[in-house]
Design a protein around this motif. Structure first.
Motif, mmCIF file in Angstrom:
data_model
loop_
_atom_site.group_PDB
_atom_site.id
_atom_site.type_symbol
_atom_site.label_atom_id
_atom_site.label_comp_id
_atom_site.label_asym_id
_atom_site.label_seq_id
_atom_site.Cartn_x
_atom_site.Cartn_y
_atom_site.Cartn_z
ATOM 1 N N PRO A 39 0.808 -1.219 0.000
ATOM 2 C CA PRO A 39 0.000 0.000 0.000
ATOM 3 C C PRO A 39 0.842 1.270 0.000
ATOM 4 N N LEU A 40 1.965 1.277 0.694
ATOM 5 C CA LEU A 40 2.786 2.489 0.761
ATOM 6 C C LEU A 40 3.320 2.875 -0.613
ATOM 7 N N GLU A 41 3.637 1.881 -1.437
ATOM 8 C CA GLU A 41 4.109 2.148 -2.790
ATOM 9 C C GLU A 41 3.017 2.857 -3.599
ATOM 10 N N ILE A 42 1.776 2.436 -3.395
ATOM 11 C CA ILE A 42 0.645 3.071 -4.084
ATOM 12 C C ILE A 42 0.455 4.496 -3.578
ATOM 13 N N TYR A 43 0.575 4.708 -2.269
ATOM 14 C CA TYR A 43 0.400 6.049 -1.716
ATOM 15 C C TYR A 43 1.440 7.016 -2.276
ATOM 16 N N LEU A 44 2.663 6.548 -2.490
ATOM 17 C CA LEU A 44 3.737 7.411 -2.999
ATOM 18 C C LEU A 44 3.489 7.866 -4.431
ATOM 19 N N MET A 45 2.653 7.131 -5.168
ATOM 20 C CA MET A 45 2.350 7.510 -6.544
ATOM 21 C C MET A 45 1.547 8.805 -6.617
ATOM 22 N N ASP A 46 0.968 9.223 -5.500
ATOM 23 C CA ASP A 46 0.160 10.447 -5.463
ATOM 24 C C ASP A 46 0.977 11.679 -5.092
ATOM 25 N N ALA A 47 2.293 11.551 -5.055
ATOM 26 C CA ALA A 47 3.144 12.610 -4.522
ATOM 27 C C ALA A 47 2.963 13.956 -5.224
ATOM 28 N N TYR A 48 2.684 13.942 -6.531
ATOM 29 C CA TYR A 48 2.620 15.193 -7.292
ATOM 30 C C TYR A 48 1.197 15.747 -7.439
ATOM 31 N N THR A 49 0.211 14.996 -6.989
ATOM 32 C CA THR A 49 -1.174 15.427 -7.226
ATOM 33 C C THR A 49 -1.892 15.907 -5.971
ATOM 34 N N LEU A 50 -1.598 15.300 -4.820
ATOM 35 C CA LEU A 50 -2.454 15.537 -3.661
ATOM 36 C C LEU A 50 -2.295 16.907 -3.019
ATOM 37 N N SER A 51 -1.180 17.615 -3.298
ATOM 38 C CA SER A 51 -1.026 18.964 -2.746
ATOM 39 C C SER A 51 -2.160 19.876 -3.192
ATOM 40 N N LEU A 52 -2.632 19.687 -4.419
ATOM 41 C CA LEU A 52 -3.705 20.539 -4.952
ATOM 42 C C LEU A 52 -5.011 20.316 -4.210
ATOM 43 N N ASN A 53 -5.258 19.068 -3.807
ATOM 44 C CA ASN A 53 -6.472 18.791 -3.049
ATOM 45 C C ASN A 53 -6.395 19.390 -1.650
ATOM 46 N N LEU A 54 -5.211 19.309 -1.033
ATOM 47 C CA LEU A 54 -5.035 19.929 0.277
ATOM 48 C C LEU A 54 -5.248 21.438 0.200
ATOM 49 N N ALA A 55 -4.821 22.046 -0.919
ATOM 50 C CA ALA A 55 -4.917 23.498 -1.083
ATOM 51 C C ALA A 55 -6.208 23.939 -1.756
ATOM 52 N N GLY A 56 -6.974 22.998 -2.317
ATOM 53 C CA GLY A 56 -8.226 23.337 -2.991
ATOM 54 C C GLY A 56 -8.044 24.004 -4.336
ATOM 55 N N LEU A 57 -6.880 23.815 -4.976
ATOM 56 C CA LEU A 57 -6.571 24.509 -6.236
ATOM 57 C C LEU A 57 -6.935 23.656 -7.454
ATOM 58 N N PRO A 58 -7.122 24.287 -8.621
ATOM 59 C CA PRO A 58 -7.443 23.534 -9.831
ATOM 60 C C PRO A 58 -6.199 22.974 -10.499
ATOM 61 N N GLY A 59 -6.351 21.806 -11.136
ATOM 62 C CA GLY A 59 -5.246 21.189 -11.875
ATOM 63 C C GLY A 59 -5.765 20.525 -13.134
ATOM 64 N N LEU A 60 -5.059 20.739 -14.235
ATOM 65 C CA LEU A 60 -5.457 20.203 -15.543
ATOM 66 C C LEU A 60 -4.374 19.261 -16.047
ATOM 67 N N SER A 61 -4.710 17.995 -16.247
ATOM 68 C CA SER A 61 -3.761 16.997 -16.739
ATOM 69 C C SER A 61 -3.853 16.897 -18.258
ATOM 70 N N LEU A 62 -2.686 16.943 -18.911
ATOM 71 C CA LEU A 62 -2.600 16.864 -20.370
ATOM 72 C C LEU A 62 -1.633 15.751 -20.771
ATOM 73 N N PRO A 63 -1.932 15.002 -21.840
ATOM 74 C CA PRO A 63 -0.939 14.053 -22.351
ATOM 75 C C PRO A 63 0.166 14.801 -23.092
ATOM 76 N N VAL A 64 1.420 14.500 -22.776
ATOM 77 C CA VAL A 64 2.529 15.234 -23.397
ATOM 78 C C VAL A 64 3.458 14.321 -24.191
ATOM 79 N N GLY A 65 3.196 13.022 -24.205
ATOM 80 C CA GLY A 65 4.042 12.111 -24.965
ATOM 81 C C GLY A 65 3.881 10.693 -24.483
ATOM 82 N N LEU A 66 4.675 9.807 -25.077
ATOM 83 C CA LEU A 66 4.712 8.409 -24.666
ATOM 84 C C LEU A 66 6.075 8.110 -24.062
ATOM 85 N N GLY A 67 6.101 7.302 -23.016
ATOM 86 C CA GLY A 67 7.362 6.903 -22.416
ATOM 87 C C GLY A 67 8.220 6.146 -23.415
#
Length: 486
Positions: free
Chosen positions: A418-446
């Motif tokens: 479970p901790l590995e899954i929780y770490l995957m949210d490292a870049y997204t959850l700050s916006l929820n804590l702050a209540g700010l908007p975020g727009l995800s866009l596809p920028v390429g393929l790995g």
């Protein structure tokens, strides 16, 4: 029929208004696509084919209505949203068989806008997860590679849109659950400002974090759906009273030339995979080539965001899910001998492992002797995170950052940790804590995985119009990633 399903929402809406297509024809095409792809994807928990075709036929009989921006457009909605007369389980056995007698505010707004609701999208149980492997009913797969996860918890919604089953879907985002599956599946996902979209009729996970938003194939379609679902709602006292805007009218208002984009240094450090870094750096160079100025900004409390988020989210989950006890709501165990056994067995049988884990952790951090040490401290750090983000946004028009440190993982690869899954949210959850908007866009393929990479534009509170305009400009400048060969 397949050609219809490959069109954008905006293109289909325009064709419907011109009577080049009928609502019934479009709905039938999407239902055919659902039948063809569901055996491989398992994106939908419920398909409401009969009512969808009846709704489409009624729309055709009445004729196109230009005042309804989604007239005749087939959509799906996440199973956390109440739908009148249609099963709503939030991906959990504890709500198996539950059919609401009312629509969530956003579902009501979709219907008013003329949308045809095809069915309910699969999700992690009570939105708790980052892969849609925690659903009590089925595991959704990624349209780009059916051996990969679609992300979560709105993985069914993202997969449904990307696979061409529908032209848009609604998800919920508590810690990244719209943006991360959008990134993994290569579509567009928007988490609006907290309060921009009503939460009435949403089965709650974390009430101060949850927000409903659209998943679509491009930014124009995203703006069109947000225009339909945003706005005040007296039934939700956290919903902002300001009226909805026409977000499609301002899409050309913010070119990249002259835009100032902040790059949070903490989001590009250790933990970011090589292929995600490469795709993100290429996208940033594209922004520079088109006249944007990129400036480095600091968010010193980023490392504390994961712990802060999970303390607050689990505390709220523990409280919100207390109502599912076999008495007020939810599954009731059979052959019980007393009240305590009713509670224990009903919840034990009804909830999955991840939900039980979060309820127990939430109860712990709220308990006597631990509240001050954990929950109160997390609430204080939450304010610091919001202040840092707002300070960074004072220096620029928006922030530009990865959505996830990795591309979509293999099915089953993280379920044991479970901790590995929780770490995957490292870049997204700050916006929820702050209540700010975020727009995800596809920028390429790995380069190695050949799976989609997503970046997010982070904006100021209630600045969705500017965020969507910047996203539209980015989208025009970036090469397209194509579509999955499903």
């Amino acid at each position: 029929m397949t050609d219809i399903c490959s069109l954008s929402l905006t293109a289909v809406a325009q064709a419907l208004q011109k009577k080049e297509l009928s609502a019934e024809q479009v709905a039938a095409a999407c239902l055919d696509r659902v039948a063809a792809t569901e055996p491989a994807l398992a994106a939908l928990l419920h398909v409401d084919a009969e009512n969808a075709l009846a709704t489409a036929a009624a729309l055709d009989k009445a004729g196109p209505d230009a005042s309804r921006p989604l007239w005749g457009v087939p959509v799906t909605v996440k199973d956390a949203l109440s739908t009148k007369g249609m099963p709503t389980t939030s991906g959990s056995r504890i709500l198996e068989g539950y059919t609401p007698f009312y629509d969530a505010f956003v579902v009501q707004k979709l219907r008013e806008a003329g949308a045809v609701i095809l069915g309910k999208a699969n999700m992690d149980e009570f939105a708790m997860g980052s892969s849609t492997e925690n659903s009590a009913y089925q595991t959704t797969r990624n349209p780009w590679n059916v051996n990969k996860v679609p992300g979560g918890s709105s993985g069914g919604s993202a997969a449904s849109v990307t696979a061409g089953q529908c032209f848009a879907s609604l998800g919920t985002d508590t810690g990244g659950s719209i943006r991360q599956p959008a990134a993994f599946c290569g579509c567009v996902g928007l988490k609006p400002t907290y309060g921009r979209v009503s939460r009435y009729g949403v089965i709650a996970y974390g009430s101060s974090l949850d927000q409903v938003g659209p998943l679509t194939r491009n930014v124009t379609d995203c703006a069109r759906v947000l225009t339909a679902i945003a706005g005040p709602d007296a039934r939700d006292n956290t919903c902002d009273p300001r009226p909805a805007e026409d977000y499609t009218a301002t899409l050309a208002s913010r070119p990249l030339k002259g835009a100032r984009l902040g790059v949070p240094r903490e989001f590009y450090g250790k933990g970011l995979s090589a292929e995600v870094r490469t795709a993100c750096e290429a996208a940033m160079q594209t922004a520079r080539d088109n006249g944007a100025e990129l400036v480095e900004v600091g968010l010193p409390h980023t490392d504390a965001a994961i712990a802060t988020y999970y303390i607050i989210a689990m505390a709220e989950a523990s409280s919100n899910l207390a109502r599912f006890d076999g008495v007020r709501f939810g599954h009731r165990a059979a052959d019980i001998k007393n009240l305590e056994e009713l509670y224990v067995r009903s919840r034990t049988e009804g909830f999955g492992q991840e939900v039980k884990r979060r309820i127990m952790l939430g109860a712990y951090v709220l308990s006597s002797g631990y509240y001050d040490a954990y929950y109160r401290k997390a609430a204080q750090v939450r304010r610091l995170i919001r202040d840092e983000l707002l300070a960074a946004l004072d220096q620029c028009d928006a922030l530009l950052a990865p959505v996830s440190p990795v591309t979509a993982s293999d099915l089953g690869s993280n379920t044991a940790d479970p901790l590995e899954i929780y770490l995957m949210d490292a870049y997204t959850l700050s916006l929820n804590l702050a209540g700010l908007p975020g727009l995800s866009l596809p920028v390429g393929l790995g380069a190695e995985s050949q799976m989609p990479v997503g970046m997010q534009l982070i904006g100021k509170p209630f600045a969705e119009a500017q965020l969507l305009a910047l996203g539209h400009s980015m989208e025009q400048a970036l090469p397209t990633i194509g579509s999955p060969k499903l």
